[in-house]
Design an enzyme around this catalytic site. Structure first.
Site, mmCIF file in Angstrom:
data_model
loop_
_atom_site.group_PDB
_atom_site.id
_atom_site.type_symbol
_atom_site.label_atom_id
_atom_site.label_comp_id
_atom_site.label_asym_id
_atom_site.label_seq_id
_atom_site.Cartn_x
_atom_site.Cartn_y
_atom_site.Cartn_z
ATOM 1 C CG ASP A 271 -1.738 1.212 1.388
ATOM 2 O OD1 ASP A 271 -1.654 2.120 0.524
ATOM 3 O OD2 ASP A 271 -2.487 1.284 2.371
ATOM 4 C CB ILE A 272 1.603 3.825 -2.569
ATOM 5 C CG1 ILE A 272 2.846 4.643 -2.901
ATOM 6 C CG2 ILE A 272 0.333 4.664 -2.636
ATOM 7 C CD1 ILE A 272 2.985 5.005 -4.345
ATOM 8 N N GLY B 128 -9.098 5.608 -6.049
ATOM 9 C CA GLY B 128 -7.814 4.928 -6.225
ATOM 10 C C GLY B 128 -6.727 5.401 -5.281
ATOM 11 C CB VAL B 129 -3.102 6.052 -5.902
ATOM 12 C CG1 VAL B 129 -1.953 6.705 -5.170
ATOM 13 C CG2 VAL B 129 -2.701 4.676 -6.392
ATOM 14 C CG ASP B 130 -6.225 11.787 -5.848
ATOM 15 O OD1 ASP B 130 -5.539 12.323 -4.956
ATOM 16 O OD2 ASP B 130 -6.890 12.432 -6.687
ATOM 17 C CB SER C 69 -2.272 6.333 -16.501
ATOM 18 O OG SER C 69 -2.325 7.733 -16.556
ATOM 19 C CB THR C 70 -2.217 1.013 -14.658
ATOM 20 O OG1 THR C 70 -2.007 0.992 -13.236
ATOM 21 C CG2 THR C 70 -0.938 1.351 -15.376
ATOM 22 N N GLY C 71 -5.194 2.480 -13.464
ATOM 23 C CA GLY C 71 -6.441 2.146 -12.775
ATOM 24 C C GLY C 71 -7.604 2.812 -13.488
ATOM 25 C CG ASN D 92 -8.607 14.671 -10.265
ATOM 26 O OD1 ASN D 92 -8.640 15.886 -10.081
ATOM 27 N ND2 ASN D 92 -9.161 13.817 -9.416
#
Ligand code: AR6
Length: 178
Positions: free
Chosen positions: A10-11, A32-34, A123-125, A24
């Site tokens: 988990d980042i 997501g990560v954001d 970008s991969t999510g 974004n």
């Protein structure tokens, strides 16, 4: 490859100088990560993002650019926010824009005197970039940067073993993994 590590984690839990946020252009949070970074870091991050919108980026952070805030309650010192391309609409600029995310994040980390940084698979999510293509672009961009500045340790952090495996398989096609 020296200076590059891959892991499933988990980042938001990374113990590094800077974690990169797949943001974004509004800089005001998302999924997501954001979403995970804003939840883990707390309100400080959103408040600094709002200041950035009011000062440097009234129209939002352009795709491929990067900007830093502190990391609030996370272990990291900084969050470097970058905006990846949306795969369905980036047309012939997809590769360039995704590479810019990595290069500009690393430049920002270097300006902050960071010696460690953790990237998600930008970008991969939600933004739909095919993971194998994104892996090659990410790896090449990071290697290119490290050729001129090898003082930063770079971690690629994946949310699943499957994403990790796709990345490893993709970069194996570029060179033999050491
Ligand atoms: N740690 C590591 N990787 C993660 C984590 C985590 N905690 N959570 C998800 N991933 P995404 P994008 C992986 O969607 O495609 C947001 O709403 C995930 O499995 O976070 O650049 C923003 O506000 C995927 O492989 O980022 C934007 O609107 C990768 O991280 C939009 O999503 C990136 O997935 C950006 O979309």
């Amino acid at each position: 490859m020296k200076n590059i590590n891959l892991k499933v984690a988990d980042i938001t839990q990374e113990d590094v100088c800077a974690v990169v946020n797949a943001a974004n252009s509004s800089l005001l949070g998302g999924g997501g990560v954001d979403g995970a970074i804003h939840r883990a870091g707390g309100e400080q991050i959103l408040s600094e993002c709002k200041e950035l919108r009011a000062s440097l980026y009234p129209d939002g952070l352009p795709t491929g650019e990067a900007v830093a805030t502190t990391a609030g309650e996370m272990r990291a010192k900084y969050v470097i926010h970058t905006v990846g391309p949306v795969y369905s609409s980036c047309k012939n600029r997809c590769e360039e824009l995704l590479a810019n995310c990595y290069i500009n994040s690393l430049k920002t980390a270097s300006e902050l005197k960071c010696h460690s940084i953790s990237f998600p698979a930008i970008s991969t999510g939600i933004y739909g970039y095919p993971k194998d293509e994104a892996a090659k672009i990410a790896y090449n961009a990071v290697k290119y940067f490290l050729d001129s500045d090898n003082t930063i340790e770079v971690n690629f952090v994946f949310s699943s073993q499957e994403s990790y495996n796709v990345f490893v398989d993709a970069i194996k096609e570029l060179e033999t993994w050491e």
